[in-house]
Design a protein around this motif. Sequence first.
Motif, short mmCIF file in Angstrom:
data_model
loop_
_atom_site.label_atom_id
_atom_site.label_comp_id
_atom_site.label_asym_id
_atom_site.label_seq_id
_atom_site.Cartn_x
_atom_site.Cartn_y
_atom_site.Cartn_z
N GLY A 67 0.78 -1.22 0.00
CA GLY A 67 0.00 0.00 0.00
C GLY A 67 0.81 1.27 0.00
N ILE A 68 2.13 1.14 -0.10
CA ILE A 68 2.98 2.34 -0.18
C ILE A 68 2.97 2.83 -1.62
N PRO A 69 2.62 4.09 -1.87
CA PRO A 69 2.55 4.56 -3.25
C PRO A 69 3.93 4.55 -3.92
N VAL A 70 4.00 3.91 -5.05
CA VAL A 70 5.20 3.90 -5.89
C VAL A 70 4.76 4.11 -7.33
N PRO A 71 5.63 4.63 -8.16
CA PRO A 71 5.28 4.81 -9.57
C PRO A 71 5.01 3.46 -10.23
N PRO A 72 4.05 3.40 -11.13
CA PRO A 72 3.77 2.13 -11.82
C PRO A 72 4.87 1.82 -12.83
N PRO A 73 5.08 0.52 -13.12
CA PRO A 73 6.02 0.19 -14.18
C PRO A 73 5.42 0.54 -15.54
N PRO A 74 6.25 0.75 -16.54
CA PRO A 74 7.71 0.65 -16.51
C PRO A 74 8.33 1.84 -15.78
N ARG A 75 9.38 1.58 -14.99
CA ARG A 75 10.02 2.60 -14.19
C ARG A 75 11.08 3.33 -15.01
N ASN A 76 10.61 4.15 -15.93
CA ASN A 76 11.53 4.89 -16.79
C ASN A 76 12.35 5.91 -16.00
N ASP A 77 11.90 6.25 -14.78
CA ASP A 77 12.67 7.20 -13.99
C ASP A 77 14.03 6.63 -13.59
N LEU A 78 14.13 5.30 -13.51
CA LEU A 78 15.40 4.69 -13.15
C LEU A 78 16.36 4.56 -14.33
N LEU A 79 15.86 4.85 -15.53
CA LEU A 79 16.73 4.75 -16.70
C LEU A 79 17.84 5.79 -16.68
N LEU A 80 17.66 6.88 -15.93
CA LEU A 80 18.72 7.88 -15.87
C LEU A 80 19.98 7.31 -15.25
N LEU A 81 19.84 6.18 -14.54
CA LEU A 81 21.01 5.53 -13.96
C LEU A 81 21.73 4.64 -14.97
N VAL A 82 21.05 4.25 -16.03
CA VAL A 82 21.64 3.33 -17.00
C VAL A 82 21.63 3.88 -18.41
N GLN A 83 21.23 5.15 -18.58
CA GLN A 83 21.28 5.80 -19.88
C GLN A 83 21.68 7.26 -19.70
N ILE B 97 20.09 6.61 -0.48
CA ILE B 97 19.71 7.14 -1.80
C ILE B 97 19.15 6.02 -2.67
N ALA B 98 19.81 4.85 -2.67
CA ALA B 98 19.37 3.74 -3.51
C ALA B 98 17.96 3.29 -3.13
N ALA B 99 17.71 3.15 -1.83
CA ALA B 99 16.39 2.71 -1.38
C ALA B 99 15.31 3.70 -1.81
N ARG B 100 15.61 4.97 -1.69
CA ARG B 100 14.60 5.98 -2.02
C ARG B 100 14.39 6.12 -3.52
N ALA B 101 15.46 5.90 -4.29
CA ALA B 101 15.30 5.94 -5.75
C ALA B 101 14.36 4.84 -6.22
N VAL B 102 14.52 3.65 -5.69
CA VAL B 102 13.63 2.55 -6.05
C VAL B 102 12.21 2.85 -5.56
N GLY B 103 12.09 3.55 -4.45
CA GLY B 103 10.77 3.93 -3.95
C GLY B 103 10.08 5.00 -4.77
N GLY B 104 10.80 5.65 -5.68
CA GLY B 104 10.15 6.59 -6.59
C GLY B 104 10.43 8.05 -6.32
#
Length: 496
Positions: free
Chosen positions: A352-368, A429-436
């Motif tokens: 029930g914790i709000p997180v962005p729905p997939p696909p998680r394009n926000d995390l692509l800034l880490l790999v692109q 930082i890593a935990a919060r990035a995955v949390g959105g």
Amino acid sequence: MKQLKTMVALAVALFMLVPASLFASSHREAPISALDHTADVTDWYAFVSYDHPDRVTMILNVDGFLEPSNGPNYFPFDPNVLYEMQIDNNRDGIPDITFQFRFMTEIRMPNVFTGFVGGIDGIPPITSLTGKGSEGLSLRQTYSVVMIKNGVKTNLGEGKTLYAVPSNVGPQTMPNYNELFKQGVFNLGNDVRVFAGTVDDPFFIDLGATLDSLNFRMGVGGVLSPAEDADDTHNYAPDAVAGFNVNSIVLEVPITMLTVDGKLHNANDKDAVIGTYGATSRQRVTVRRVSGTDDGPSQWRQVNREGNSLINEVIIGTGSKDKFSTDFPVNDKQFANFVLNPLLAQLFASLGIPVPPPPRNDLLLLVQYEPPICPGCGPNDAGPVADLLRLNTGIPPTAIGSQKRLGFLVGDLAGFPDGRRPIDDVVDIAARAVGGILVDATKYGTRIGDGVQLNDVGYGTTFPWVKPAHSGRDSHHIGPGQKGCTGQPNDICPIK
């Protein structure tokens, strides 16, 4: 307070479902690393030098959790490992510049039972890496630094003998270790500096609580209070890495040596952004003879790598970690589903914790190559999915004393994930990035943290930016129920 307690309870339930390796840094992060500790890349850092904004410093740390008293040979670099720093400067995910480091070991006193001795039986204390005062360095290492650029190899240390700084045995053997540490800094000309040696491990985490199925000390861990989260100067939980050493290679080079056109660029120019990672390799086949010689050299094969501290720890599944470690970033598309729909985010959503729905394009800034790290990059500049620690060399460094442990998340634009500095709290930082939090800091800004906010001995304020190794005789660690948590009453670290 009721809402905070509810979030804490949800976080605890979530943590009990997550594999323990997800929040550790790269200390033994993959099965293959646990079996080959001298080739294990524990941490990778790249940042614009604090005192020279026209230079970049890169730190490759290997072989973590070194107990300072664990002699008699202590912790030399492995002469059979090729240590590399890789740079992509044209956004194709393939290294354009490589810095290679090889170590050579000499045993100068073969009849002595330990690698280092001094201040006894006529042997003077060790006060120098060479010449007078170095007599007690029985085990001594030198190394080479080679740059490969446009297919051309350049020995950056040509004409110099580069000595690695040994482990700190203790005050009788090495009465002024800090001075010995300083001797490990070498100027190679053209604004290039290098250091290699055993140092204090700058990484920080409550690892014991993490590996106990993320059984954080709930007085502080799991979800931090606003006051704890804003405090960058005190630890509220024990730093399990405190008192341990690590082997470190530090290289500083001009930005113009790294960019695609050999020029400086402002932060809005896509050519200011480089992609970096550290790697280790071993030769595919080595046959050792009784005589001590090895049969002819064979091809090198990568055995470990790290770009972002986040990816292999929080994103990649355990069953794929070895493959990830031994493959190259340009092939990381095969792991894209881990990024676009991370398990940890799914678990947040199931509770029930709000997180962005997939696909998680926000995390692509880490790999692109994407904004905000690369504001000048458009859709055609993203490049392949590749785990590279991207650094915008046009963003000036934040002055020492003004740096924030949460880096980019709290407006310190020179911090992770724009490169990585030793002060950056990549666990939180890593935990919060995955949390959105990168999508919406208000909606998805749960203050997840372990309560360890900084390295217990601080950080270096000059090159090589790391601190000297802990003494084998006098070192100690920080644990639950012991002193060392300065944010707690009487500095005593919590147990529960």
